[in-house]
Scaffold this active site. Structure first.
Site, PDB file in Angstrom:
ATOM      1  N   HIS A  82      41.337 -23.185-105.410  1.00 52.56           N
ATOM      2  CA  HIS A  82      40.622 -21.963-105.920  1.00 52.56           C
ATOM      3  C   HIS A  82      40.726 -20.951-104.738  1.00 52.56           C
ATOM      4  O   HIS A  82      39.836 -20.468-104.359  1.00 52.56           O
ATOM      5  CB  HIS A  82      39.641 -22.099-106.517  1.00 52.56           C
ATOM      6  CG  HIS A  82      39.829 -22.630-107.881  1.00 52.56           C
ATOM      7  ND1 HIS A  82      40.844 -22.606-108.537  1.00 52.56           N
ATOM      8  CD2 HIS A  82      38.920 -23.307-108.512  1.00 52.56           C
ATOM      9  CE1 HIS A  82      40.641 -23.250-109.778  1.00 52.56           C
ATOM     10  NE2 HIS A  82      39.330 -23.918-109.764  1.00 52.56           N
ATOM     11  N   HIS A 153      37.309 -17.875-114.266  1.00 53.16           N
ATOM     12  CA  HIS A 153      36.842 -19.338-114.443  1.00 53.16           C
ATOM     13  C   HIS A 153      35.434 -19.429-115.259  1.00 53.16           C
ATOM     14  O   HIS A 153      34.465 -19.985-114.824  1.00 53.16           O
ATOM     15  CB  HIS A 153      36.392 -19.743-112.981  1.00 53.16           C
ATOM     16  CG  HIS A 153      36.624 -21.300-112.984  1.00 53.16           C
ATOM     17  ND1 HIS A 153      35.892 -22.274-113.826  1.00 53.16           N
ATOM     18  CD2 HIS A 153      37.651 -21.977-112.310  1.00 53.16           C
ATOM     19  CE1 HIS A 153      36.425 -23.665-113.592  1.00 53.16           C
ATOM     20  NE2 HIS A 153      37.365 -23.434-112.598  1.00 53.16           N
ATOM     21  N   GLU A 288      41.821 -21.487-118.301  1.00 54.16           N
ATOM     22  CA  GLU A 288      42.083 -20.707-117.013  1.00 54.16           C
ATOM     23  C   GLU A 288      43.428 -20.218-117.332  1.00 54.16           C
ATOM     24  O   GLU A 288      44.373 -21.085-117.135  1.00 54.16           O
ATOM     25  CB  GLU A 288      41.973 -21.385-115.706  1.00 54.16           C
ATOM     26  CG  GLU A 288      40.571 -21.961-115.641  1.00 54.16           C
ATOM     27  CD  GLU A 288      40.270 -23.276-114.746  1.00 54.16           C
ATOM     28  OE1 GLU A 288      40.831 -23.164-113.474  1.00 54.16           O
ATOM     29  OE2 GLU A 288      39.896 -24.055-115.326  1.00 54.16           O
TER      30      GLU A 288
END
Ligand code: GLA
Length: 326
Positions: A82, A153, A288
């Site tokens: 991420h 998210h 996601e």
């Protein structure tokens, strides 16, 4: 009755999503906290956040672009997850425009930030429609060739945040392929048919039906933490979830080629959420929408390269409704 959504400029995050259930009562279907301190100190850092520059994993924290090697920060074993520890989820974004039903967040990520090349200008815009949809539009431009993969998210629990686990939620995804992962949760090179696997959600299926099976892919993800391949155009549902208890249904529409189905396997129970309850493992799920994990190291995957001459654009819609029972 309409829905209500709240945001924070810390990570350009969704903080809460209030949706009417089958009895007409509003439920907050997204996990999160009541104060900025709690977001800063949380065990799980990604609640509701915009994820970038590169959503999901980049193996060993490096990739090549035009023979140049780029090194990123490792924050998930040897992977960069991420965007690294100070990714977009940990930035304070500028809130540029604010109408009653629309909000834009902007951030300029300097050349080299997190190890990624190029000054990257990013806008995330959220709009709430009359049809109880959250429309999320991403736009980005760079001054140097780079890679990009953006997602949101939000952790959903369609019974309401803190209302136990999501195992009895019913999912449906038309995906006929998924990406198997290795021991470090990096996708293998092949898109694999879902036929005969626990990843077949083409007919509605409860999460609990297969999640506890003794199966190697589920062991590697500690549950579902896999990309399902999306071929649906944005006009068609790419993923849906439904809770028979609340009657609330979520449908996802996206321009992205993949959906990371994550069943909150690593939620530890250390975080205490908005209504004072623990966020334990599998107390939420995420859809996601994104390009495939580790794409910069798999040249056959859909391209994540952004050139200075291009504008990056991507769109995802989360649509809520109450399913009428037969
Ligand atoms: C993504 C990843 C998971 C986990 C969460 C954040 O969904 O695929 O493995 O890292 O983010 O906790």
């Amino acid at each position: 009755m309409g829905m209500q959504v709240a945001f924070t400029d810390y990570g350009a995050r969704i903080v809460s999503v209030l949706v009417p259930d089958k009895a007409g009562n509003l439920r907050d279907v997204v996990l999160g906290f009541n104060s900025i301190q709690e977001y800063l100190q949380a065990d799980e850092q990604y609640h509701g956040a915009t994820i970038g520059r590169f959503a999901n994993r980049i193996a060993n924290g490096h990739f090549h672009l035009d023979d140049e090697k780029y090194t990123l920060q490792q924050n998930n074993g040897s992977n960069c997850l991420h965007g690294g520890p100070t990714g977009f989820h940990a930035k304070v974004w500028d809130r540029r425009t604010s109408f009653k039903k629309k909000i834009d967040f902007c951030y300029v990520s300097p050349d080299g930030e997190g190890g990624f090349p190029g000054n990257l200008k990013v806008t995330v815009s959220y709009e709430l429609t009359e049809d109880n949809e959250i429309v999320i539009k991403y736009k980005a431009e760079t001054d140097k060739k780079t890679v990009i993969n953006l997602t949101n998210h939000a952790y959903f629990n369609l019974d309401g945040e803190g209302q136990g686990d999501v195992l009895s939620h019913i999912l449906q995804l038309p995906s006929d392929h998924f990406l198997p992962i290795d021991e470090n949760q990096i996708p293998l090179d092949r898109e694999t048919p879902v036929d005969g696997t626990v990843f077949d959600f083409r007919l509605p299926k409860k999460i609990v039906e297969d999640i506890n099976k003794d199966e190697e892919q589920l062991r590697r993800g500690n549950g579902y933490d896999h990309t399902l391949v999306n071929h649906q155009p944005i006009s068609q549902v790419a993923a849906s979830a439904y809770s028979p208890d609340s009657g609330i249904r979520l449908e996802v529409f996206t321009t992205e080629p993949g959906i990371q189905l994550y069943t909150g396997n690593f939620l530890s129970g250390k975080d205490i959420g908005k209504s004072g309850r623990k966020y334990a493992s599998r107390s939420a799920f995420c859809f996601e929408t994104q390009h495939y994990p580790d794409s910069p190291n798999h040249l056959q995957f859909p391209s994540v390269i952004l050139e200075p001459s291009q504008v990056f654009e991507s769109e995802t819609i989360y649509k809520f409704s109450v399913k009428k029972l037969p």
